[in-house]
Design an enzyme around this catalytic site. Sequence first.
Site, PDB file in Angstrom:
ATOM      1  N   ASP A  10       0.831  -1.206   0.000  1.00  0.00           N
ATOM      2  CA  ASP A  10       0.000   0.000   0.000  1.00  0.00           C
ATOM      3  C   ASP A  10       0.872   1.265   0.000  1.00  0.00           C
ATOM      4  OD1 ASP A  10      -2.366   1.440   0.153  1.00  0.00           O
ATOM      5  OD2 ASP A  10      -3.146   0.353   1.898  1.00  0.00           O
ATOM      6  N   ASP A  56     -10.961   2.219  -3.113  1.00  0.00           N
ATOM      7  CA  ASP A  56     -11.528   1.990  -1.781  1.00  0.00           C
ATOM      8  C   ASP A  56     -13.040   2.132  -1.806  1.00  0.00           C
ATOM      9  OD1 ASP A  56      -9.213   1.370  -0.518  1.00  0.00           O
ATOM     10  OD2 ASP A  56      -8.859   3.358   0.325  1.00  0.00           O
TER      11      ASP A  56
HETATM   12  C1  DGJ Z   1      -5.906   1.678   1.966  1.00  0.00           C
HETATM   13  C2  DGJ Z   1      -6.326   0.471   1.163  1.00  0.00           C
HETATM   14  O1  DGJ Z   1      -6.870   0.867  -0.054  1.00  0.00           O
HETATM   15  C3  DGJ Z   1      -7.307  -0.344   1.997  1.00  0.00           C
HETATM   16  O2  DGJ Z   1      -7.761  -1.451   1.246  1.00  0.00           O
HETATM   17  C4  DGJ Z   1      -6.626  -0.794   3.257  1.00  0.00           C
HETATM   18  O3  DGJ Z   1      -5.578  -1.670   2.951  1.00  0.00           O
HETATM   19  C5  DGJ Z   1      -6.123   0.411   4.028  1.00  0.00           C
HETATM   20  N1  DGJ Z   1      -5.307   1.270   3.222  1.00  0.00           N
HETATM   21  C6  DGJ Z   1      -5.343  -0.020   5.242  1.00  0.00           C
HETATM   22  O4  DGJ Z   1      -4.777   1.015   5.913  1.00  0.00           O
END
Ligand code: DGJ
Length: 715
Positions: A458, A528
Amino acid sequence: MPIQFLEEQSLFLLETDNTAYAILLAPHGQLIHTYWGEKLPFPDDYPGQPHNVAHSSFGTWGNDLAAELPVPYNILELEPSIRLSFADGTRDLRLKYVKHSIEGENLTIDLKDEFYGLELQLGYRVFPDCDILTRRVSLINTGQESIRLDEVLSGNVLLPDDKGDYRFSHLSGAHMIEFQLDREPVQPGRKVIEGRHNYTGHNHNPFFALDLVESPATETSGEVWYGALAWSGNWKIVVEQVRSHRKRTRVGGGINDWDFEWELKAGETFETPELVIGYSAAGFGPVSRNLHRYQLEHILPSRFAQDLRPVLYNSWEAVLFDVTEAAQREIATKAAQLGVELFVVDDGWFGERHSDNAGLGDWTVNRQKFPDGLEPLIRHVNDLGMKFGIWVEPEMVNPDSDLYRAHPDWAYHYPNRQPTLARTQLILNLGRPDVQEYLFEALDRLLTDHNIAYIKWDYNRAIAEAGGTGIPTANRREHWVRHYQGLYGLVDRLRAKHPDVLFESCSGGGGRVDMGILAHYDQFWTSDNTDPLDRLPIQQGFGLAYPAKTMFSWVTDMNNNAAPYSLRYRFLSSFMGGLGVGANLHHFSEEQMREAAHWVAEYKRIRPIVQAGELYRLTPLEDHTEKKDSYAVGYVAKDKSQAVIIALDRKSHFWRNPRRLRLEGLEPETVYRLSGDIAEREPARLSGQALRTRGILPRLEGELAAALITLEKEG
Ligand code: DGJ
């Protein structure tokens, strides 16, 4: 032969199966672009000269407007591909052709400055069956003194200037609304889309397409010139229209020159990323399919390129940071009942990570949450028949972490400024070898000590203080590029040591989706925003440029529209790429568990067609201002023996104008048997040609209905 040099016309001709690109080597040693479009039967068919334009003392006229590589000399109104300064302050370039080499599908043209020790290589590569061409530039300092580079784009191309005005299509958005299609006419002047925040960005994606205002392209017709930049750091794509006595439109792109500077020392080489370009005479459908094929066959890391992606479960949206061994065990047991193949522990398993305030940087297991480490959970997951995956965000650090307390200098910052936090975190300077080493060791240990089959990598903030310390070039604005050289190198090193680990790129959803990172990671977390209706334009935009196999889509509990989504609807929305489940399974009734297991099995049945087949959009491309009644896509297997259609109603009321879905790409004279959600009185067998011309009506009854139709070649 995909590449030829036609001696008589002094023309470089680069051909793919359906397209061609031509560059004239002019008598004075300059390179002039003459053609980009449909492939023609004979070499003599291609124009050997650009359109002649009168010269004027007031600027760039004549052939210079068609330069293959505009550089500051007398071409000042065009976006330059290169800007630099020699040690004595000279800031122009006078490049002359030296030689070229053609090796199979590669063409390298060597140029050099007529006075200074600077050589430049223009690299082209053609991918004939993808109708794709890539361009890049290398600069080699053959002199004794450093040269300061201010801009080095990967390429810049002239579009035909006798076809009328152009329309520019690109993908823009924000966190949770990525990849929205934007369309606008090209006007005199310059339009720039870019990333400036040390990652590809949610706001713009480095993809472009240009079609004609007078004859706009559809999915199946019309001309489109398109491309993408293979780079995840700061980037820009420029579309510009310059007027001489006719309008001339150019498109180019590369590493962003905003805040960029590079010291090219004596003997050193600077290489740009690749600009990927293509032309379609048959609309936007081939644009996507050609780009997809190119990425699947030539960009994706080879280890998993041919493999189908597993169905995963991830509890992030269900429990956020509240991951403990006991709770994850329970949810893993439920995930296994659905037929999930990969169980992923997301954020929260390490350091003092109880919220987003602390822990990033400390990649060791939190013993409060996992008293005996990760092993018992991994064993449980493996015993259930699933692989185990884990989340990391290696480029980041929370000030409240052991790493930051030990190495505050490793984060980007300015010495006399308070660092600006976002999500309480700072970005590590990946250009520093010591940072790369720390991360390699931490992640290598994690992967060596545990049976981990997947990493979700991430990246969750835009940069603020873009200053680095501790490396000699810290003040030279080089870290924008060095960060990504460091990142790509780090991932490649980890992959070399742990070849069986699948890597997913995530950046708060789809913030780091591009063809540069796709050479190092196997798939993307798309957004997201997991609401199944909101996802449709996001997935449409993503699919315009990037392949379904890399587009991960989870079935979650998100419902931004207070809509009565059925499980069928939620699953079919996620069937359009790689499937994940992220819902809180403890809230599922037994019946819902049974239904979800049915859908996972259905996905596995169609997965080879979706992930390895070719995408056909069955409803017209819509820009971000539109919202049609329905959205439908088709996937056709490579050997054309099978296909799938997924159609979703988008209105929260009865769908009054059902649309017949016309699927291209099948064998015209072959009969296909249709099964699934077909409207009443529709035939159960149709030829490929009938499916293309007459189409099929899906059964979409009631609000937010969803249909899945499969087609199978008879006999
Ligand atoms: C952002 C990601 O897009 C989510 O799926 C998740 O992994 C969060 N970060 C976790 O902090």
